[in-house]
Design a protein around this motif. Structure first.
Motif, PDB file in Angstrom:
ATOM      1  N   THR A  38       5.557   6.926   6.434  1.00 24.35           N
ATOM      2  CA  THR A  38       4.118   6.712   6.548  1.00 24.35           C
ATOM      3  C   THR A  38       3.561   6.592   5.136  1.00 24.35           C
ATOM      4  OG1 THR A  38       3.775   9.094   6.567  1.00 24.35           O
ATOM      5  CG2 THR A  38       3.922   7.997   8.699  1.00 24.35           C
ATOM      6  N   PRO A  39       2.358   6.001   4.991  1.00 25.20           N
ATOM      7  CA  PRO A  39       1.785   5.883   3.653  1.00 25.20           C
ATOM      8  C   PRO A  39       1.735   7.231   2.944  1.00 25.20           C
ATOM      9  CG  PRO A  39       0.538   4.574   5.207  1.00 25.20           C
ATOM     10  CD  PRO A  39       1.519   5.376   6.020  1.00 25.20           C
ATOM     11  N   GLY A  68      -1.488   4.936  -0.431  1.00 25.31           N
ATOM     12  CA  GLY A  68      -0.869   3.619  -0.453  1.00 25.31           C
ATOM     13  C   GLY A  68       0.623   3.689  -0.272  1.00 25.31           C
ATOM     14  N   TYR A  93       5.864   0.535  -0.954  1.00 23.07           N
ATOM     15  CA  TYR A  93       6.019  -0.881  -1.243  1.00 23.07           C
ATOM     16  C   TYR A  93       7.169  -1.073  -2.235  1.00 23.07           C
ATOM     17  CZ  TYR A  93       3.991  -0.278  -5.894  1.00 23.07           C
ATOM     18  OH  TYR A  93       3.769   0.116  -7.190  1.00 23.07           O
ATOM     19  N   GLY A  96      -4.455  -4.617  -1.590  1.00 24.78           N
ATOM     20  CA  GLY A  96      -4.597  -4.318  -0.172  1.00 24.78           C
ATOM     21  C   GLY A  96      -3.268  -4.260   0.543  1.00 24.78           C
ATOM     22  N   ILE A  97      -2.377  -5.195   0.210  1.00 25.19           N
ATOM     23  CA  ILE A  97      -1.043  -5.206   0.818  1.00 25.19           C
ATOM     24  C   ILE A  97      -0.290  -3.927   0.456  1.00 25.19           C
ATOM     25  CG2 ILE A  97       1.219  -6.336   0.714  1.00 25.19           C
ATOM     26  CD1 ILE A  97      -0.346  -9.000   0.354  1.00 25.19           C
ATOM     27  N   LYS A 130      -1.503  -1.014  -0.470  1.00 24.33           N
ATOM     28  CA  LYS A 130      -2.119   0.170   0.136  1.00 24.33           C
ATOM     29  C   LYS A 130      -1.776   0.276   1.622  1.00 24.33           C
ATOM     30  CE  LYS A 130      -5.955   0.780  -3.073  1.00 24.33           C
ATOM     31  NZ  LYS A 130      -7.433   0.773  -3.265  1.00 24.33           N
ATOM     32  N   ASN A 131      -1.681  -0.872   2.289  1.00 25.67           N
ATOM     33  CA  ASN A 131      -1.284  -0.838   3.703  1.00 25.67           C
ATOM     34  C   ASN A 131       0.175  -0.436   3.850  1.00 25.67           C
ATOM     35  OD1 ASN A 131      -3.794  -1.581   4.707  1.00 25.67           O
ATOM     36  ND2 ASN A 131      -3.334  -3.782   4.591  1.00 25.67           N
TER      37      ASN A 131
END
Length: 235
Positions: free
Chosen positions: A35-36, A41, A44, A129-130, A132-133
């Protein structure tokens, strides 16, 4: 006696390989359900790659293993959709440096052109945004220079120019000379873009968490290294 020692050594190697494989699978399983992180964020992976280093293939394999999504041209398409500017106009500025004169003339000829400043502003917003998602593998666009590093892993993939040129020649059916020129030109374009936008040297290893020579390791080993690095960072 020598044969017995050799058998013992082989047994040790096999057990170590089995332990590594079990650990790798556990890492991938944990990341697949990650999970984030608490900072808001990730997780990634950013992939900065020299042309012909295999970055796109490695990015897709990382995403497949971890059930992440690869963002490459999708970044440009999202900028185009959200700014209502045709994608070809956005692509003209993608990872390319421009002069002030080029910027000025483009605005005169094509009123919809966002200009360098407009493009960079939107690029930062979309890539942030990418990231952080989360659950994203981001190819290029300098994400390693401006994303919050604690959210993921920033990798740089390199290989000797002659190796990359040979790969491109085989893949695209080019002569060796044309492939070398393409590799050289694209390397220079990326280098100029990073210098102009971020005032950094694209080959500065301090801008990355991992720098991997893809000529020295098979693609699956490179993926293993990046996945393991992400696991240590966010899990």
């Amino acid at each position: 006696m020598a044969r017995k020692e050799r058998d013992v050594n082989l047994d040790i190697v096999e057990r170590q390989a089995h332990a590594w494989e079990s650990r790798r699978r556990a890492v991938e399983e944990s990341l697949a359900h990650a999970t984030p992180c608490p900072r808001g964020g990730g997780p990634y992976v950013t992939i900065s790659r020299q042309h012909g280093s295999g970055g796109a293939t490695i990015a897709r394999e990382i995403a497949r293993r971890l059930d992440f999504k690869v963002y490459d041209r999708e970044i440009i398409q999202q900028i185009a959709a959200e700014t209502r500017v045709a994608a070809p106009l956005i692509e003209r500025r993608d990872e390319r440096a421009t002069t002030a004169l080029d910027d000025f003339l483009a605005g005169l000829v094509i009123p919809q052109d966002p200009g360098e400043a407009g493009f960079i502003t939107e690029l930062f917003r979309v890539v942030n945004g990418i990231a952080k998602n989360g659950r994203a593998v981001i190819l290029g666009r300098g994400g390693n220079w401006f994303l919050e590093p604690t959210w993921g892993v920033r990798a740089r993939l390199v290989a000797p120019e002659e190796v990359r040129a040979a790969r491109i020649a085989e893949r695209d059916g080019l002569t060796a000379a044309v492939a070398r020129r393409r590799v050289h030109d694209l390397d220079n374009a990326q280098r100029a873009f990073i210098r102009q936008v971020f005032h950094r040297d694209i080959d500065d290893p301090c801008g990355y968490d991992l720098v991997v020579n893809t000529a020295a390791l098979p693609a699956d080993a490179v993926v293993d290294i990046i996945v393991a690095g992400l696991a240590r960072r966010v899990v």
